[in-house]
Write a protein that holds these residues in place. Structure first.
Motif, PDB file in Angstrom:
ATOM      1  N   ALA A  75     -32.817   8.888 -39.115  1.00 26.61           N
ATOM      2  CA  ALA A  75     -33.225   9.161 -40.498  1.00 26.61           C
ATOM      3  C   ALA A  75     -32.436   8.355 -41.533  1.00 26.61           C
ATOM      4  O   ALA A  75     -33.035   7.670 -42.376  1.00 26.61           O
ATOM      5  CB  ALA A  75     -33.127  10.655 -40.782  1.00 26.61           C
ATOM      6  N   PHE A 134     -38.469  22.649 -38.099  1.00 22.15           N
ATOM      7  CA  PHE A 134     -37.768  21.469 -38.594  1.00 22.15           C
ATOM      8  C   PHE A 134     -37.184  20.649 -37.439  1.00 22.15           C
ATOM      9  O   PHE A 134     -37.390  19.432 -37.355  1.00 22.15           O
ATOM     10  CB  PHE A 134     -36.665  21.931 -39.539  1.00 22.15           C
ATOM     11  N   ILE A 135     -36.466  21.323 -36.541  1.00 22.90           N
ATOM     12  CA  ILE A 135     -35.845  20.636 -35.397  1.00 22.90           C
ATOM     13  C   ILE A 135     -36.923  20.014 -34.504  1.00 22.90           C
ATOM     14  O   ILE A 135     -36.792  18.864 -34.058  1.00 22.90           O
ATOM     15  CB  ILE A 135     -34.988  21.624 -34.576  1.00 22.90           C
ATOM     16  N   ILE A 138     -38.319  16.892 -36.207  1.00 20.48           N
ATOM     17  CA  ILE A 138     -37.412  15.745 -36.094  1.00 20.48           C
ATOM     18  C   ILE A 138     -37.490  15.145 -34.691  1.00 20.48           C
ATOM     19  O   ILE A 138     -37.628  13.926 -34.511  1.00 20.48           O
ATOM     20  CB  ILE A 138     -35.966  16.167 -36.407  1.00 20.48           C
ATOM     21  N   VAL A 259     -30.569  14.234 -46.841  1.00 20.72           N
ATOM     22  CA  VAL A 259     -31.166  14.219 -45.502  1.00 20.72           C
ATOM     23  C   VAL A 259     -30.118  14.555 -44.450  1.00 20.72           C
ATOM     24  O   VAL A 259     -30.354  15.368 -43.543  1.00 20.72           O
ATOM     25  CB  VAL A 259     -31.807  12.849 -45.211  1.00 20.72           C
ATOM     26  N   GLN A 263     -30.653  17.936 -42.325  1.00 19.72           N
ATOM     27  CA  GLN A 263     -30.980  17.748 -40.911  1.00 19.72           C
ATOM     28  C   GLN A 263     -29.830  18.182 -40.014  1.00 19.72           C
ATOM     29  O   GLN A 263     -30.031  18.912 -39.040  1.00 19.72           O
ATOM     30  CB  GLN A 263     -31.329  16.284 -40.656  1.00 19.72           C
ATOM     31  N   THR A 264     -28.628  17.759 -40.348  1.00 15.69           N
ATOM     32  CA  THR A 264     -27.502  18.032 -39.454  1.00 15.69           C
ATOM     33  C   THR A 264     -27.084  19.492 -39.503  1.00 15.69           C
ATOM     34  O   THR A 264     -26.811  20.102 -38.460  1.00 15.69           O
ATOM     35  CB  THR A 264     -26.306  17.127 -39.802  1.00 15.69           C
ATOM     36  N   ASN A 304     -25.271  10.448 -39.063  1.00 16.36           N
ATOM     37  CA  ASN A 304     -26.019  11.702 -39.087  1.00 16.36           C
ATOM     38  C   ASN A 304     -25.793  12.430 -37.766  1.00 16.36           C
ATOM     39  O   ASN A 304     -25.342  11.844 -36.782  1.00 16.36           O
ATOM     40  CB  ASN A 304     -27.512  11.377 -39.265  1.00 16.36           C
ATOM     41  N   VAL A 388     -42.195  17.858 -41.709  1.00 16.79           N
ATOM     42  CA  VAL A 388     -41.253  16.808 -41.296  1.00 16.79           C
ATOM     43  C   VAL A 388     -42.017  15.621 -40.725  1.00 16.79           C
ATOM     44  O   VAL A 388     -41.722  14.458 -41.026  1.00 16.79           O
ATOM     45  CB  VAL A 388     -40.256  17.354 -40.250  1.00 16.79           C
ATOM     46  N   THR A 393     -38.069  14.256 -43.607  1.00 15.47           N
ATOM     47  CA  THR A 393     -37.091  15.334 -43.471  1.00 15.47           C
ATOM     48  C   THR A 393     -37.017  16.240 -44.693  1.00 15.47           C
ATOM     49  O   THR A 393     -37.172  17.454 -44.598  1.00 15.47           O
ATOM     50  CB  THR A 393     -35.691  14.745 -43.199  1.00 15.47           C
TER      51      THR A 393
END
Length: 707
Positions: A75, A134-135, A138, A259, A263-264, A304, A388, A393
């Motif tokens: 990302a 979300f996961i 991604i 992001v 994300q993390t 990331n 996503v 993201t």
């Protein structure tokens, strides 16, 4: 920071082997990922390897996440590369190096600001369906990015529709040998995971593919190998940047930081919950910031969290950030001594390894469970997933959060609610809908509401109550144990309901709620409802205040009342209603009201009859009655003067009633008995000092009872 390497605190040596081993695997898998995404961001491939050494070590020193892997990832690299493309600066040039350096420094600064502002706490408000969608979004996006590489084309980035176009173009010029090699590798890894989950098949296939290349020269079949690398020193010259570039970098770096944070942190929290440990979200932001700053100093791009490599870490038993230390050390050895080995690694094999790791991240089981149990949360999962996938993201997170909060509002606006009655011969109150033996109490409506009262559900609350009223209804009791708070709209409507029922001769009671709700009612200006005795700690107390002390009347039965159980955490119902100071003020006020209404005609002194003289609050609970009696004992001279009766005899009457209550408390609640006994001793001490003759008389009466 209070403690560096927090995941190594109380470290168990038996975990060292798995940590080192998983770190080695992470390092080897990171080689193609780091090199590929470094090039996507506009840097030479070697800088991706640089970003996998010191920055990873710094993250390990600060992070509270035991298993999460941090490094060069898709990302941020895609965002930086996209921005670089708009500037016209050539990729892998000195200008590109300067711009990426500035971008990475500013990203680190934004992450530091997020940490100072404790923005990481916002993750706590993201639901599991949003996090799972979300996961999965991604992971699936990165899988789509890898498919062209699996077919012999170059790495790509973008959202769903762009990626589908890239995949179509790659398919048109597919290298069959590369595709077969990649698919066979993927099949071997998936089968080994099922039957040999702890066997290091990832390293085996990497070494085996390098051996096959050295012997059979797969590159002659058009199968791409990783590019060779040579050590270089970063050359950062910010003078190469135009002032307009700098302005745009500030905003773009904010997006990159957002992001990375979203994300993390989401992925880290998901990993922590699955493996039953806790992380400090704001500490993680400091870790992200420091790691990115070190990456900039190494000439690298923004870093990331890596979902795919974290999945491998879990699979191979990594238990702490010693894994990252091992990965950084391994990568250092690769950079110094393994550049020739890198050139023998086939891209399709490495791509298959990445896809294999990402397949383990997909939350398919969660989606199936939600579809079966809760369709609304399943749709939230899918919206976050497609958000996503289609929009990227940030937009995916925003869409998921909006839907999650919308679902909360919808659910709270229509909470569980029911009407209650009693079952003949049984204690307690039961739903009239779900218990066929439950019967309503005559002239009484008992209504249980299962959520906080606010603008979106107060109309429903009002309509339920109004629709339940019959011609013979005398009181409405709200079981508010599910009501934790009210807003101003609800407060205004409660007042309207209260006055409307009062005008019709119907008493409204709010019961079973936490005492904090009484404070809110006072703050909203409807505290007079409590003053008038319409807030009671229990349903039983409300019924008793309506005169239903001996029995509850049903249409066809007479049922014995439920004896109220004294709760350990409630010393006094008045204290629950008005607070500690407010309770003392009300006891004093009620004592004065009682005394003022006494007259010479009350020659037959009866303690229970005294409470009828209190204007707003009647039928006291056991604790309250004891305290009220004790207040009366301290005003015994005034009482004796009012009713023209010997004060010692009055004191004996009061003491006898108090003993009845205390004996009842002793039988039903020993803990509460100890508390009220301590309070009685304190009052006896005051009585002994102020009225020694009365105290002596009470002791004599007590001795008579004993003998």
């Amino acid at each position: 920071m209070k403690f560096l390497f927090p995941t190594l605190k109380d470290y168990k040596l038996q975990n060292l082997r798995n940590d080192i081993f998983s770190g080695v695997i992470i390092a080897f898998v990171s080689i193609p990922i780091a090199m590929g995404y470094a090039q996507i961001s506009g840097l030479p491939a070697i800088y991706g390897l640089y970003g996998s050494i010191l920055p990873v070590l710094v993250f390990a020193m600060i992070s509270s996440s035991k298993q999460f892997v941090f490094g060069v990832d898709a990302a941020p690299a895609a965002l930086v590369g996209s921005f670089l493309a708009t500037t016209g600066i050539p990729f892998e040039s000195d200008g590109a190096a300067a711009l990426v350096f500035l971008m990475t420094v500013l990203t680190a600064l934004w992450l530091f600001i997020f940490a100072v502002l404790k923005v990481g706490n916002l993750v706590e408000y993201i639901s599991s369906p949003v996090m799972g969608g979300f996961i999965t979004g991604i992971a699936f996006t990165v899988i789509l990015m890898q498919i062209p590489k699996l077919m012999g084309s170059k790495a790509v980035t973008g959202e769903l529709f762009e990626l589908l176009v890239y995949i179509e173009r790659a398919f048109e010029k597919v290298n069959v040998y590369a595709l077969v090699l990649g698919l066979v590798t993927l099949a071997v890894l998936l089968v080994s995971k099922k039957f040999l989950p702890k066997f290091p098949m990832v390293i085996v296939v990497m070494i085996l593919s390098a051996v096959i290349q050295s012997v059979f020269h797969l590159d002659k079949l058009g199968i791409k190998m990783l590019p060779g690398v040579s050590l270089t020193i970063p050359n950062i010259d910010l003078s190469l940047l135009h002032v307009n570039h700098v302005k745009d970098v500030v905003l773009t770096s904010l997006a990159v930081a957002a992001v990375i944070m979203a994300q993390t942190l989401l992925a880290e929290n998901n990993n922590a919950m699955r493996n039953e440990f806790k992380i400090d979200n704001n500490r993680e932001l400091y870790a992200f910031s420091c790691a990115n700053l070190v990456s900039a100093l190494c000439g690298g791009c923004p870093l990331n969290g890596s979902v795919s490599r974290t999945s491998l870490c879990e699979q191979y038993g990594g238990r702490s950030q010693m894994m990252s230390v091992s990965a950084a050390a391994t990568m250092m050895l690769v950079v110094l001594f393994g550049s020739k080995f890198i050139a023998y690694l086939p891209v399709p094999v490495l791509t298959a390894i990445v896809i294999y790791a990402l397949i383990g991240v997909l939350k398919i089981d969660l989606a199936k469970k939600l579809f079966k149990v809760n369709k609304k949360e399943f749709y939230i999962f899918m919206c976050a997933f497609f958000g996503v996938l289609i929009f990227g993201t940030i937009y995916g997170v925003v869409i998921g959060i909006i839907l999650s909060f919308t679902n909360v509002v919808i659910r709270e606006s229509n909470p569980v609610r029911t009407f209650l009655g009693v079952v003949p011969g049984m204690k307690g109150f039961y739903s009239l809908d779900s218990n066929s033996n439950a019967r309503p109490i005559k002239n009484t409506v008992i209504y249980r509401f299962g959520g906080n009262l606010f603008f979106a559900n107060i109309k429903l609350f009002q309509e339920d109550i109004e629709n339940s009223i019959k011609e013979d209804t005398k009181c409405v009791i709200v079981d508010g144990r599910g009501i934790g708070s009210i807003d101003v709209t609800a407060a205004e409507r409660i007042e309207i309901i209260y006055k409307s029922l009062k005008n019709r001769g119907i008493k409204l009671y709010l019961t079973e709620h936490m005492s904090e709700l009484n404070e809110q009612m006072r703050d909203f200006g409807i505290g007079y409802i409590i003053e008038e005795g319409s807030a009671r700690s229990t349903i039983v107390s409300a019924l008793a205040s309506q005169g239903m002390i001996t029995e509850y009347l049903l249409e066809e039965h007479k049922v014995k009342p439920v004896i109220p159980k004294i709760k350990d955490h409630i010393y006094s119902e008045l204290e629950w209603a008005f607070g500690e100071e407010g309770a003392h003020e009300h006891f004093e006020r009620y004592t004065k009201e009682i005394i003022e209404h006494l007259s010479h005609s009350d020659d037959k002194f009866c303690v229970e009859s005294l409470y009828k003289n209190i204007s707003s609050w009647n039928n006291f609970g056991n604790f309250d009655e004891v305290e009220l009696i004790e207040n009366l004992e301290l005003h015994i001279d005034e009482i004796a003067e009012r009713i023209k009766k010997d004060r010692a005899l009055i004191a004996v009457d009061l003491e006898n009633r108090k003993k009845e209550i205390i004996d009842f408390i002793q039988q039903n609640n020993p803990k509460a008995y100890e508390k009220i006994l301590a309070h009685k001793r304190a009052v006896d001490k005051i009585l002994k000092e102020k009225y020694p003759d009365i105290y002596t008389k009470l002791i004599e009466e007590k001795n008579k009872r004993v003998h």
